[in-house]
Design an enzyme around this catalytic site. Sequence first.
Site, PDB file in Angstrom:
ATOM      1  N   PRO A 139     -17.128  24.503   2.938  1.00  0.00           N
ATOM      2  CA  PRO A 139     -17.457  24.500   1.511  1.00  0.00           C
ATOM      3  C   PRO A 139     -18.777  25.200   1.208  1.00  0.00           C
ATOM      4  CG  PRO A 139     -17.652  22.283   2.431  1.00  0.00           C
ATOM      5  CD  PRO A 139     -17.071  23.145   3.506  1.00  0.00           C
ATOM      6  N   HIS A 185     -19.410  20.201  23.700  1.00  0.00           N
ATOM      7  CA  HIS A 185     -20.592  19.323  23.740  1.00  0.00           C
ATOM      8  C   HIS A 185     -20.255  17.926  24.249  1.00  0.00           C
ATOM      9  CE1 HIS A 185     -22.730  22.156  20.668  1.00  0.00           C
ATOM     10  NE2 HIS A 185     -22.796  22.591  21.913  1.00  0.00           N
TER      11      HIS A 185
HETATM   12  C1  BJW Z   1     -17.569  21.053   6.100  1.00  0.00           C
HETATM   13  C2  BJW Z   1     -17.200  19.910   5.449  1.00  0.00           C
HETATM   14  C3  BJW Z   1     -15.838  19.752   5.236  1.00  0.00           C
HETATM   15  C4  BJW Z   1     -19.309  19.817   5.624  1.00  0.00           C
HETATM   16  N1  BJW Z   1     -14.990  20.671   5.654  1.00  0.00           N
HETATM   17  N2  BJW Z   1     -16.720  21.967   6.507  1.00  0.00           N
HETATM   18  C5  BJW Z   1     -33.644  29.239  19.861  1.00  0.00           C
HETATM   19  C6  BJW Z   1     -32.641  30.194  19.747  1.00  0.00           C
HETATM   20  C7  BJW Z   1     -31.413  30.000  20.357  1.00  0.00           C
HETATM   21  C8  BJW Z   1     -31.166  28.862  21.084  1.00  0.00           C
HETATM   22  C9  BJW Z   1     -32.173  27.924  21.186  1.00  0.00           C
HETATM   23  C10 BJW Z   1     -33.386  28.121  20.608  1.00  0.00           C
HETATM   24  N3  BJW Z   1     -34.152  27.024  20.867  1.00  0.00           N
HETATM   25  C11 BJW Z   1     -33.425  26.158  21.608  1.00  0.00           C
HETATM   26  C12 BJW Z   1     -32.234  26.701  21.831  1.00  0.00           C
HETATM   27  C13 BJW Z   1     -31.136  26.104  22.578  1.00  0.00           C
HETATM   28  C14 BJW Z   1     -30.432  24.996  21.836  1.00  0.00           C
HETATM   29  C15 BJW Z   1     -30.125  25.434  20.398  1.00  0.00           C
HETATM   30  O1  BJW Z   1     -29.176  26.128  20.135  1.00  0.00           O
HETATM   31  N4  BJW Z   1     -30.954  25.015  19.463  1.00  0.00           N
HETATM   32  C16 BJW Z   1     -30.797  25.441  18.068  1.00  0.00           C
HETATM   33  C17 BJW Z   1     -30.892  24.230  17.155  1.00  0.00           C
HETATM   34  C18 BJW Z   1     -31.827  26.496  17.767  1.00  0.00           C
HETATM   35  N5  BJW Z   1     -29.204  24.785  22.559  1.00  0.00           N
HETATM   36  C19 BJW Z   1     -29.158  24.002  23.640  1.00  0.00           C
HETATM   37  O2  BJW Z   1     -30.116  23.384  24.034  1.00  0.00           O
HETATM   38  C20 BJW Z   1     -27.834  23.950  24.354  1.00  0.00           C
HETATM   39  N6  BJW Z   1     -28.016  24.134  25.733  1.00  0.00           N
HETATM   40  C21 BJW Z   1     -28.507  25.267  26.223  1.00  0.00           C
HETATM   41  O3  BJW Z   1     -28.843  26.198  25.521  1.00  0.00           O
HETATM   42  O4  BJW Z   1     -28.600  25.255  27.598  1.00  0.00           O
HETATM   43  C22 BJW Z   1     -29.348  26.305  28.194  1.00  0.00           C
HETATM   44  C23 BJW Z   1     -30.764  25.824  28.294  1.00  0.00           C
HETATM   45  C24 BJW Z   1     -31.120  25.139  29.431  1.00  0.00           C
HETATM   46  C25 BJW Z   1     -32.447  24.728  29.539  1.00  0.00           C
HETATM   47  C26 BJW Z   1     -33.375  24.942  28.530  1.00  0.00           C
HETATM   48  C27 BJW Z   1     -32.964  25.588  27.371  1.00  0.00           C
HETATM   49  C28 BJW Z   1     -31.658  26.045  27.267  1.00  0.00           C
HETATM   50  C29 BJW Z   1     -27.200  22.587  24.199  1.00  0.00           C
HETATM   51  C30 BJW Z   1     -26.884  22.295  22.778  1.00  0.00           C
HETATM   52  C31 BJW Z   1     -26.321  20.903  22.665  1.00  0.00           C
HETATM   53  C32 BJW Z   1     -26.136  20.534  21.185  1.00  0.00           C
HETATM   54  N7  BJW Z   1     -25.914  19.171  21.112  1.00  0.00           N
HETATM   55  C33 BJW Z   1     -25.584  18.601  19.793  1.00  0.00           C
HETATM   56  C34 BJW Z   1     -25.595  17.089  19.994  1.00  0.00           C
HETATM   57  C35 BJW Z   1     -24.401  16.667  20.836  1.00  0.00           C
HETATM   58  C36 BJW Z   1     -24.461  15.228  21.135  1.00  0.00           C
HETATM   59  C37 BJW Z   1     -24.407  14.417  19.889  1.00  0.00           C
HETATM   60  O5  BJW Z   1     -23.381  14.431  19.192  1.00  0.00           O
HETATM   61  O6  BJW Z   1     -25.396  13.736  19.599  1.00  0.00           O
HETATM   62  O7  BJW Z   1     -24.306  19.063  19.367  1.00  0.00           O
HETATM   63  S1  BJW Z   1     -26.672  19.086  18.486  1.00  0.00           S
HETATM   64  C38 BJW Z   1     -25.418  19.091  17.246  1.00  0.00           C
HETATM   65  O8  BJW Z   1     -25.273  20.438  16.721  1.00  0.00           O
HETATM   66  C39 BJW Z   1     -24.104  18.765  17.968  1.00  0.00           C
HETATM   67  C40 BJW Z   1     -23.161  19.729  17.331  1.00  0.00           C
HETATM   68  O9  BJW Z   1     -22.030  19.933  18.148  1.00  0.00           O
HETATM   69  C41 BJW Z   1     -24.012  20.960  17.139  1.00  0.00           C
HETATM   70  C42 BJW Z   1     -23.481  21.921  16.121  1.00  0.00           C
HETATM   71  O10 BJW Z   1     -23.466  21.352  14.857  1.00  0.00           O
HETATM   72  P1  BJW Z   1     -22.266  21.668  13.847  1.00  0.00           P
HETATM   73  O11 BJW Z   1     -21.001  21.163  14.397  1.00  0.00           O
HETATM   74  O12 BJW Z   1     -22.309  23.097  13.473  1.00  0.00           O
HETATM   75  O13 BJW Z   1     -22.649  20.721  12.625  1.00  0.00           O
HETATM   76  P2  BJW Z   1     -23.681  20.966  11.427  1.00  0.00           P
HETATM   77  O14 BJW Z   1     -24.018  19.640  10.863  1.00  0.00           O
HETATM   78  O15 BJW Z   1     -24.788  21.853  11.829  1.00  0.00           O
HETATM   79  O16 BJW Z   1     -22.819  21.772  10.333  1.00  0.00           O
HETATM   80  C43 BJW Z   1     -21.739  21.167   9.673  1.00  0.00           C
HETATM   81  C44 BJW Z   1     -21.043  22.216   8.819  1.00  0.00           C
HETATM   82  O17 BJW Z   1     -19.896  21.627   8.248  1.00  0.00           O
HETATM   83  C45 BJW Z   1     -21.903  22.728   7.647  1.00  0.00           C
HETATM   84  O18 BJW Z   1     -21.866  24.155   7.629  1.00  0.00           O
HETATM   85  C46 BJW Z   1     -21.199  22.169   6.403  1.00  0.00           C
HETATM   86  O19 BJW Z   1     -21.283  23.024   5.273  1.00  0.00           O
HETATM   87  C47 BJW Z   1     -19.784  22.032   6.900  1.00  0.00           C
HETATM   88  N8  BJW Z   1     -19.005  21.004   6.228  1.00  0.00           N
HETATM   89  N9  BJW Z   1     -18.382  19.178   5.171  1.00  0.00           N
HETATM   90  C48 BJW Z   1     -15.506  21.784   6.293  1.00  0.00           C
HETATM   91  N10 BJW Z   1     -15.407  18.646   4.573  1.00  0.00           N
END
Ligand code: BJW
Length: 254
Positions: free
Chosen positions: A221, A121
């Site tokens: 966790p 990302h």
């Molecule tokens: C611990 C802990 C500790 C706590 N130790 N663990 C429907 C179905 C499927 C897909 C889609 C849909 N509708 C839309 C989409 C597409 C969309 C998507 O997936 N959306 C979903 C929300 C449904 N995806 C996209 O748009 C992607 N692009 C794409 O698909 O391109 C094709 C396309 C083109 C044109 C039109 C449509 C599609 C791009 C996705 C980009 C995501 N960007 C972000 C922001 C990045 C910039 C920024 O930082 O601001 O990336 S969103 C955000 O979520 C960030 C992260 O990398 C990403 C994932 O989050 P992550 O890392 O999993 O964090 P959390 O907070 O969710 O979870 C944290 C975890 O840690 C928890 O489980 C805790 O329990 C745990 N934890 N403390 C270990 N101490």
Amino acid sequence: MASPLPSALRALLHRRFTRIVVFSGAGMSAESGIPTFRSGRNGLWNAFDPQALATPQAWRRDRDTVWGWYEWRRGLVMAASPHAGHGAVARLRNELDAEVVTQNVDNLHERAGADGVMHLHGSLFSPRCDTCGAPFSLTASPPPEPSRQRPPPPCPACPGAIRPGVVWFGESLDPAVVEAATAAIIRCDLLLIVGTSGMVYPAAGLVDLAPPDALIVEINPEPARSTGRIGYAWATTAATGLPALAEHLLAYSR
Ligand code: BJW
Ligand code: ZN
């Protein structure tokens, strides 16, 4: 002294692994004080609207707000330090040739000593022009508050503006990074999934590409839904679990 591995996990790890992949998400950096997106009281998307900050539409509508918010986040990361879990991942990288694939836009894996990290990302530290794509070196110090508006710097090469080097919703991931991450995961024998909710695609789908005989260990966790094929879900944190895992894997490889 790292905390002990649960005995069931220890039993699963009772073999030598040569193709280890670490796949990390925001929870990896939580214990460094970097907020996650969706978990806990500090989850960014609890306090901020992703549609207003993390989409190309938001950028077109209000660049000053978006730039100010990302600059605030860059400042949070600059003020943070990697924790023992980042250090453990760096040891796996450097001593066991592990590959590191992250969804995180921070640089804490690198600052702990891991090189070649695949950033699915993007990064807060690689801004570029929104028009010609030229990279830009940031020199201004970040604002202390998330709400501070800040105009993005103008591009020195064209009439465009400098945008954060991250991947927003609706944007495609860098195909070269996806290809490299896929190549690592499809040949892994141990996949460590750390701190991700597994909700954002296509990143979340990559873990399903691990070979059927690979061991998948999740460190989180809270129960997450990163893949249906978890061999062992360890309900612990990154800073606790990873040093213990790394110590075991390093001892086993000697
Ligand atoms: C611990 C802990 C500790 C706590 N130790 N663990 C429907 C179905 C499927 C897909 C889609 C849909 N509708 C839309 C989409 C597409 C969309 C998507 O997936 N959306 C979903 C929300 C449904 N995806 C996209 O748009 C992607 N692009 C794409 O698909 O391109 C094709 C396309 C083109 C044109 C039109 C449509 C599609 C791009 C996705 C980009 C995501 N960007 C972000 C922001 C990045 C910039 C920024 O930082 O601001 O990336 S969103 C955000 O979520 C960030 C992260 O990398 C990403 C994932 O989050 P992550 O890392 O999993 O964090 P959390 O907070 O969710 O979870 C944290 C975890 O840690 C928890 O489980 C805790 O329990 C745990 N934890 N403390 C270990 N101490
Ligand atoms: Zn430009």
